[in-house]
Write a protein that holds these residues in place. Structure first.
Motif, mmCIF file in Angstrom:
data_model
loop_
_atom_site.group_PDB
_atom_site.id
_atom_site.type_symbol
_atom_site.label_atom_id
_atom_site.label_comp_id
_atom_site.label_asym_id
_atom_site.label_seq_id
_atom_site.Cartn_x
_atom_site.Cartn_y
_atom_site.Cartn_z
ATOM 1 N N UNK A 78 -6.572 -32.029 -17.116
ATOM 2 C CA UNK A 78 -5.544 -32.581 -16.236
ATOM 3 C C UNK A 78 -4.889 -31.461 -15.433
ATOM 4 N N UNK A 79 -4.634 -30.331 -16.096
ATOM 5 C CA UNK A 79 -3.930 -29.222 -15.451
ATOM 6 C C UNK A 79 -4.708 -28.653 -14.266
ATOM 7 N N UNK A 80 -6.027 -28.534 -14.403
ATOM 8 C CA UNK A 80 -6.822 -27.915 -13.340
ATOM 9 C C UNK A 80 -6.734 -28.690 -12.022
ATOM 10 N N UNK A 81 -7.047 -29.997 -11.991
ATOM 11 C CA UNK A 81 -6.914 -30.717 -10.711
ATOM 12 C C UNK A 81 -5.465 -30.827 -10.244
ATOM 13 N N UNK A 82 -4.511 -30.832 -11.191
ATOM 14 C CA UNK A 82 -3.102 -30.878 -10.786
ATOM 15 C C UNK A 82 -2.724 -29.613 -10.025
ATOM 16 N N UNK A 83 -3.194 -28.453 -10.504
ATOM 17 C CA UNK A 83 -2.916 -27.197 -9.819
ATOM 18 C C UNK A 83 -3.563 -27.173 -8.441
ATOM 19 N N UNK A 84 -4.822 -27.594 -8.379
ATOM 20 C CA UNK A 84 -5.517 -27.627 -7.092
ATOM 21 C C UNK A 84 -4.848 -28.615 -6.135
ATOM 22 N N UNK A 102 6.328 -31.650 -6.940
ATOM 23 C CA UNK A 102 6.951 -30.927 -8.050
ATOM 24 C C UNK A 102 6.380 -31.352 -9.389
ATOM 25 N N UNK A 103 6.182 -32.652 -9.573
ATOM 26 C CA UNK A 103 5.640 -33.125 -10.849
ATOM 27 C C UNK A 103 4.198 -32.655 -11.055
ATOM 28 N N UNK A 104 3.449 -32.542 -9.960
ATOM 29 C CA UNK A 104 2.086 -32.018 -10.081
ATOM 30 C C UNK A 104 2.096 -30.601 -10.640
ATOM 31 N N UNK A 105 3.042 -29.790 -10.173
ATOM 32 C CA UNK A 105 3.099 -28.395 -10.602
ATOM 33 C C UNK A 105 3.710 -28.260 -11.994
ATOM 34 N N UNK A 106 4.933 -28.767 -12.164
ATOM 35 C CA UNK A 106 5.682 -28.513 -13.396
ATOM 36 C C UNK A 106 5.111 -29.290 -14.571
ATOM 37 N N UNK A 107 4.889 -30.589 -14.394
ATOM 38 C CA UNK A 107 4.339 -31.390 -15.494
ATOM 39 C C UNK A 107 2.825 -31.312 -15.543
ATOM 40 N N UNK A 108 2.167 -31.467 -14.384
ATOM 41 C CA UNK A 108 0.712 -31.519 -14.380
ATOM 42 C C UNK A 108 0.060 -30.186 -14.680
ATOM 43 N N UNK A 109 0.366 -29.159 -13.876
ATOM 44 C CA UNK A 109 -0.304 -27.865 -14.034
ATOM 45 C C UNK A 109 0.255 -27.073 -15.215
ATOM 46 N N UNK A 110 1.583 -26.886 -15.247
ATOM 47 C CA UNK A 110 2.187 -26.058 -16.301
ATOM 48 C C UNK A 110 2.363 -26.842 -17.586
#
Length: 457
Positions: A290-296, A323-331
């Motif tokens: 989940x984190x990888x596509x969220x970061x991209x 913001x949610x993609x970065x903070x919750x999704x990626x990190x």
């Protein structure tokens, strides 16, 4: 997963209670942040509730978890002895007490509280920086993970100073006669915190974890992408923070481009490692997936607004709705996935590793409940999707509320699963893990903990 990976030095790790104490406290801050977030959704949090929410999640959950993870794995990965266990316990007490008081001051509208409790947080984070830096000073030749961690320590030191200055600014006009204003300091503080301290740590850790636990290596295009991230990301963070501090749009734009390109490079590396994986899928891999596509995705949707207005307060963490993609999704998903390995790993090493070959023992991935892990993944992924869709597509507020509830339930299920691992398999109770640092007696050694674990069986 039936054994400890062969390239780590488990004899060098600190007592089990030291990192677990950080993780349990971090989980408490996560739950507190979720509750404040739900309160904000129904307009039930007074004072500066949004700031309280941000600090509970970032300074509380993510940064305290990072403190515990570095305290555990710097000695393990680098084959070193932690400089000071007492400082490792002290850092948590200072940050924990400081953050609780700081958040209370924000919610209750008591700015006079912010300075003393902000000072405790500053002292705690600097204690952590000193302890890990002294530990890493013994490394003769730093690898990519150790270099990222050293950079992250520098960012931690800078962000806490900026944060303390902002706390002072609540009670006196600190920036009235300076070349920078409060908006610029806030922008620099947020940049150094999220992209400097947090994301640099995440990148550094995943260079180890993503290869170790997929049984892959960096090769081919990875070898070209890694230096793009390793050089571009820290330089970009410095330029972006500096540009926001003094409102220099061109400087900030160059920094923004470097941070975005680094994120795309690292996200591509992580995707490649997951595709090349040579081991069975685990909850850790699911969350990394989940984190990888969220970061991209964050980098792609943020690029247009950062190129246009990188210093705008509304764009501090990226495009509106990202913001949610970065903070919750990626990190967040990296932290959650890593904890699904770290917590059972620490307990397994101390309680069961010496019994291998002598009797039947559970494997690391047997310590947590698979059904709870699947449930929290489903709740968190669906909640993240609802939050991102609600922001990006401007859907009715009900959709955002549903997303918040789903994420909250996912966090509760995740927390339950981790606490059950500690309760059922740790030789120490949750109470001892939490309050053992206040005991005047010394921390038990890893050998003593292993003995305690064997006797408790």
């Amino acid at each position: 997963m039936g054994a400890i990976p062969g390239n780590v030095e488990t004899d060098q790790q600190p007592p089990m209670t030291v990192p677990l104490r950080h993780f349990v406290v971090g989980l408490g801050f996560l739950l507190g942040g979720v509750l404040v977030g739900l309160g904000l959704a129904v307009d039930a949090v007074p004072g500066l509730g949004t700031l309280a929410h941000v600090h509970l999640l970032l300074a509380g959950w993510i940064c305290v978890t990072i403190m515990g993870a570095m305290t555990q794995f710097v000695p393990v990965w680098s084959g070193l002895t932690l400089h000071s266990r007492r400082l490792a316990n002290l850092q948590l007490v200072l940050v924990g007490v400081g953050l609780v008081g700081f958040v209370a001051g924000l919610v209750l509208g008591s700015p006079t509280w912010l300075l003393p409790f902000g000072g405790l947080m500053l002292a705690g984070f600097w204690t952590f920086v000193y302890n890990i830096a002294r530990t890493l000073a013994a490394v003769e030749s730093s690898d990519v993970t150790e270099r990222h961690f050293l950079l992250a320590l520098g960012f931690f030191a800078v962000l806490t100073v900026l944060g303390f200055l902002l706390a002072v600014g609540f009670t006196r006009p600190l920036f009235a006669d300076t070349v920078v204003d409060r908006t610029g300091v806030v922008g620099a503080h947020a940049t150094v915190a999220v992209f400097g301290a947090v994301l640099t740590t995440v990148y550094g850790a995943l260079y180890q974890l993503a290869t170790m636990f997929t049984q892959t290596e960096l090769h081919g295009v990875d070898e070209y992408l890694q230096p793009v991230e390793a050089v571009g990301h820290p330089v970009g963070v410095v330029l972006l923070a500096l540009g926001r501090l003094v409102d220099a749009v061109v400087v900030a734009r160059v920094g923004a481009v470097l941070v975005l390109v680094a994120a795309l490079a690292f996200g591509t590396i992580l995707v490649r490692k997951l595709f090349e994986m040579q081991v069975d899928w685990t909850p850790m891999h699911t969350r990394y997936a989940v984190a990888a596509p969220a970061l991209l995705g964050w980098a792609l949707v943020t690029a247009p607004v950062w190129l246009r207005a990188p210093t705008a307060p509304a764009h501090r963490l990226g495009a509106p709705g990202a913001t949610h993609l970065l903070v919750l999704g990626a990190v967040g998903f990296v932290v959650l996935g890593t904890l699904y390995h770290i917590v059972p790993f620490i307990i397994w090493v101390h309680r069961y590793s010496d019994l291998l070959g002598l009797e039947d023992v559970p494997m690391i991935d047997d310590l947590y409940d698979d059904q709870l892990a699947a449930a929290d993944a489903a709740l968190l992924v669906s909640g993240l999707g609802a939050l991102v869709a609600a922001e990006r597509l401007r859907l009715p507020v009900l959709v955002q509320a549903i997303g918040g509830v789903l994420v909250s339930l996912g966090v509760l299920v995740f927390g339950t699963n981790m606490l059950l691992v500690v309760h059922e398999h740790s030789p120490h109770s949750v109470g001892h893990i939490l309050f053992g640092a206040l005991d005047p007696r010394r921390e038990p050694t890893p050998a003593e903990e292993a003995a305690a674990g064997e006797s408790s069986r």
